[in-house]
Design an enzyme around this catalytic site. Sequence first.
Site, PDB file in Angstrom:
ATOM      1  CG  MET A   1      -1.691  -1.161   1.889  1.00 42.42           C
ATOM      2  SD  MET A   1      -2.504  -1.966  -0.030  1.00 42.42           S
ATOM      3  CE  MET A   1      -3.573  -1.362   0.213  1.00 42.42           C
ATOM      4  CG  HIS A   2       4.478   1.391   0.093  1.00 40.69           C
ATOM      5  ND1 HIS A   2       4.379   0.042   0.571  1.00 40.69           N
ATOM      6  CD2 HIS A   2       6.487   1.360  -0.641  1.00 40.69           C
ATOM      7  CE1 HIS A   2       5.553  -0.364   1.056  1.00 40.69           C
ATOM      8  NE2 HIS A   2       6.474  -0.104   0.046  1.00 40.69           N
ATOM      9  CB  SER A   3       5.138   4.637  -4.933  1.00 43.35           C
ATOM     10  OG  SER A   3       5.190   4.589  -5.889  1.00 43.35           O
TER      11      SER A   3
END
Length: 135
Positions: free
Chosen positions: A48-50
């Site tokens: 749930m991130h980049s």
Amino acid sequence: MSLIQLIELPIFGDGRGDLVSIEASKHIPFDIKRVYCLFNLADHPRGMHSHRQLQQLAFCVHGSCRFILDNGTERDEVTLSRPTQGLLIGNLIWREMHDFSDDCVIMVLASEHYDESDYIRDYTTFQDVIRGTAG
């Protein structure tokens, strides 16, 4: 164009068992600066991130899980279930991990040391960065 870039890793085996070897700049397009494993995973999504700069190669050493990759325009997904198949995840790709088998162990090879400022943890901010409207 698919966001999924799978790398088949070489297997070396004999009657004693199999070995998978991964070499930086040979099997993956970056030098490895960090390695980490995820295991004992609960039934909750991970990722749930980049990342702004970091690149990764992720593979399931044991078990399976589903990855969703998103470049801000399109989404793609793949299930990893073999220790010989790595998923190359470039920078500025939103990643999510779901559907972990009970025995899932994920190993990740990273191009950079841990740096919290490289993370984009909010999807709206990620979209703004992709559009060039955020820093």
